[in-house]
Design an enzyme around this catalytic site. Structure first.
Site, PDB file in Angstrom:
ATOM      1  N   ASP A 175      -7.164   0.796   0.934  1.00 53.66           N
ATOM      2  CA  ASP A 175      -5.728   0.283   1.241  1.00 53.66           C
ATOM      3  C   ASP A 175      -5.527  -0.856   0.269  1.00 53.66           C
ATOM      4  O   ASP A 175      -4.302  -0.804  -0.393  1.00 53.66           O
ATOM      5  CB  ASP A 175      -5.668  -0.223   2.694  1.00 53.66           C
ATOM      6  N   ASP A 178       0.563   3.787  -3.067  1.00 53.04           N
ATOM      7  CA  ASP A 178       0.007   5.035  -2.797  1.00 53.04           C
ATOM      8  C   ASP A 178       0.842   6.151  -3.693  1.00 53.04           C
ATOM      9  O   ASP A 178       0.469   7.125  -4.132  1.00 53.04           O
ATOM     10  CB  ASP A 178       0.123   5.356  -1.493  1.00 53.04           C
ATOM     11  N   GLU A 212       0.841  -1.064   0.094  1.00 53.35           N
ATOM     12  CA  GLU A 212      -0.046   0.052   0.056  1.00 53.35           C
ATOM     13  C   GLU A 212       0.967   1.162  -0.067  1.00 53.35           C
ATOM     14  O   GLU A 212       0.708   2.225  -0.768  1.00 53.35           O
ATOM     15  CB  GLU A 212      -0.770  -0.086   1.244  1.00 53.35           C
ATOM     16  N   GLU A 222      -4.672   0.490  -3.271  1.00 51.13           N
ATOM     17  CA  GLU A 222      -3.295   0.845  -3.576  1.00 51.13           C
ATOM     18  C   GLU A 222      -2.348  -0.094  -3.196  1.00 51.13           C
ATOM     19  O   GLU A 222      -1.326  -0.072  -4.101  1.00 51.13           O
ATOM     20  CB  GLU A 222      -3.182   2.000  -2.148  1.00 51.13           C
TER      21      GLU A 222
END
Lengths: 222, 222
Positions: free
Chosen positions: B109, B40, B36, B112
């Site tokens: 989450d 991101d 994640e 990502e």
């Protein structure tokens, strides 16, 4: 410009991209803010991936902390000084007069803008190789866990390591009712000439805020 | 898993990367938090570059606002629902029982993490093509300026569009001296059952904070 290219380790095909990256918004013409937006996201990605690979066992929280410490303003401003970027910045007359070419925020923005400009001039791989080269000494040094410590602990360790007397915290005011109090703390050390005054919803928070301010002072001075 | 691959538009070479991306930290084994972290930063870069190219005249501030609205949690959670990601999440028993597979934060989450996993499984170009395909409808719709409106205006427009009565703001407390006042405002609307109470250094700021809270409630519910 040739000297700057050499220091950066990159020669632009489109020279005007470099010029734009060096142009602060206070100057006339195309300035570097959009490039900074782009460069900031590229830098975030490059450093995130590097840390992901370099620390295969570390948690997300630890990776996030390490990234913040690498890409924060003071680090980038320092890098800008290593590149002697200040000499090349294009500023408006007001900023020029007030020493804008030495200001941290202007320097760090220019570094991010240059990263964006290199990406546009070349590609992500070229950009990544270069940025990792710039960050190599910092990446070689960085360790998980170090930035985890709270500001008071870090300040104490900093002072102890230099055999400087420990900071003195004093609550000088408490306002408000029991579950909504505001504490004002005064922090004095042998390295900040003026006492630092901070507020917080607890004594501890106010003290941590004070220690944080002293640490930032130290970082900005170094 | 084959259906999920189809919905994502990507077939993993290393299936275990996808499994890891779907594994919440509450489950045993390798979970998705590190992916994640990576995803991101990749998402931030891809969207930043796209907006940079798509809106050659917009300011950094406008680009930043548009990016925030594209990559924020509610958008990603919605995307996760479109992918029916909830069915595939691997959760610990506690999270499973409490409906973790429907929770926004867990869904966003995972999106990502999947982006991070695709990057590791393939490369940045593959990842970019895919993410831009996922975001295509939202990228086609997004316009500068829209998110610039202040929370009170946005809340008012939201309610008007749905023929719901306008919110009612009331100052219920003012504390402090003239240049250091704190205003407490109560905001009631037909969509929040409990009145929202906020504070601010001016009446306007307290009201804006209240409107913002109502908007966030709406977004989290939708």
């Amino acid at each position: 410009m040739a000297r700057l290219s050499k220091r950066l380790g990159y020669r632009f095909t489109e020279q005007k991209l470099l010029l734009q990256a060096l142009t602060h918004r206070s100057a006339k013409g195309l300035h570097n803010e959009r490039l900074e937006f782009l460069g900031d996201s590229i830098l975030g990605f490059i450093i995130a991936e590097q840390l992901y690979q370099q620390f295969p066992k570390e948690s997300e929280g630890e990776l996030t902390r390490m990234r913040s410490s690498l890409v924060r303003g003071v680090t980038l401003a320092q890098m800008a000084r290593d590149f002697k970027l200040g000499e090349h910045l294009i500023l408006g007359p007001g900023e020029k007069k007030s020493g804008g070419h030495r200001r941290d925020s202007i320097l760090e923005d220019a570094v991010e803008a240059i990263i964006g400009a290199i990406y546009l001039d070349a590609d992500i791989e070229t950009c990544k190789d270069l940025v990792l080269k710039w960050f190599a000494p910092r990446l070689a040094e960085i360790q998980p866990g170090i930035t985890q410590k709270d500001p008071k602990t870090r300040l104490q360790e900093y002072l102890q390591a230099r055999k400087i007397a420990l900071p003195h915290y004093e609550v000088i005011d408490i306002k408000g009712q029991s579950h909504n109090q505001e504490f004002t703390v005064k922090c004095t050390t042998d390295i900040n000439q003026q006492a630092i005054i901070t507020k917080g919803s607890s004594r501890r928070k106010a003290e941590q805020a004070a220690a944080q301010q002293v640490l930032e002072m130290i970082e900005n001075d170094s």
